[in-house]
Enzyme design. Sequence first.
Site, PDB file in Angstrom:
ATOM      1  N   SER A   1       0.836  -1.193   0.000  1.00 33.60           N
ATOM      2  CA  SER A   1       0.000   0.000   0.000  1.00 33.60           C
ATOM      3  C   SER A   1       0.872   1.244   0.000  1.00 33.60           C
ATOM      4  O   SER A   1       1.952   1.264   0.595  1.00 33.60           O
ATOM      5  CB  SER A   1      -0.896   0.014   1.241  1.00 33.60           C
ATOM      6  OG  SER A   1      -1.537   1.269   1.393  1.00 33.60           O
TER       7      SER A   1
ATOM      8  N   TYR B   1      -2.825  -0.385   9.765  1.00 37.93           N
ATOM      9  CA  TYR B   1      -2.803  -0.957   8.422  1.00 37.93           C
ATOM     10  C   TYR B   1      -1.458  -0.670   7.754  1.00 37.93           C
ATOM     11  O   TYR B   1      -0.842  -1.556   7.158  1.00 37.93           O
ATOM     12  CB  TYR B   1      -3.948  -0.362   7.603  1.00 37.93           C
ATOM     13  CG  TYR B   1      -4.034  -0.876   6.183  1.00 37.93           C
ATOM     14  CD1 TYR B   1      -4.556  -2.129   5.905  1.00 37.93           C
ATOM     15  CD2 TYR B   1      -3.614  -0.078   5.109  1.00 37.93           C
ATOM     16  CE1 TYR B   1      -4.647  -2.599   4.606  1.00 37.93           C
ATOM     17  CE2 TYR B   1      -3.705  -0.538   3.803  1.00 37.93           C
ATOM     18  CZ  TYR B   1      -4.219  -1.796   3.562  1.00 37.93           C
ATOM     19  OH  TYR B   1      -4.305  -2.257   2.270  1.00 37.93           O
TER      20      TYR B   1
END
Length: 253
Positions: free
Chosen positions: A147, A160
């Site tokens: 990500s 995350y």
Amino acid sequence: MGNLTGKTALVTGASRGIGRAIAEKLGYAGALVAVHYATGADAAAEVAESIEKDGGRAFTVKAELGVPGDVDVLFEGLERGLKERTGATDLDILVNNAGVMAMGAPEEVTPEMFDRMMAVNAKAPFFIVQRALSVMPDGGRIINVSSGLTRVASPDQVTYGMSKGALEQIALHFSRHLGSRRITVNSVAPGSTDNGSALFQIPEVRETLSQLSTFGEVAEPAAIADVVAFLASEDARWITGAFIDASGGTLLG
């Protein structure tokens, strides 16, 4: 295209979004694709059917990740499906795409939330890679979907981002470890990508997310799938241990 004809692939979290696009792209390129899912059997079956309608080959594999025994369940289904279709259990391409996300201020993160994201986003991929190495021929491909949040600050997604940062270490260290086998290991980092969530149907939200990219758009999953398919191909044989920015320029600063 056919440049992956004769190859086998496992894509985790492939029933929707980026994972679905990756599975379909690899299938279109000729690979036999194992479409992994944790929930949503109908959606996973639809992905496999779409691949086969386009002349490819695919089957589904169910396994909940981040729980005890997850890798055993995953590979039992994977190897059974491969054996039935190819007579062997060789896995040429592994795409670790499955992940979970929870948003909230850092003060709101609970130990349970933290453990869940680390278990699914970092621990499971590590042990999936470890297990895959016993059935992956030399020259295989391992691609982990990370990500852009490992490079830009977003406090409400700190856990995350941490889990994806840990995931990226697999490419760094395993690429050196597996060099003698010509197995490449790379990370791909998407930015804002329409994963089918209702969030992307809200015009104001979509406009805000669009402005994060230098192109002024939210990415479609196919844009990420194209990058993954390239890394899975022979054309990418000299790329390993890399962090591939597929964020549409979001990380330019």
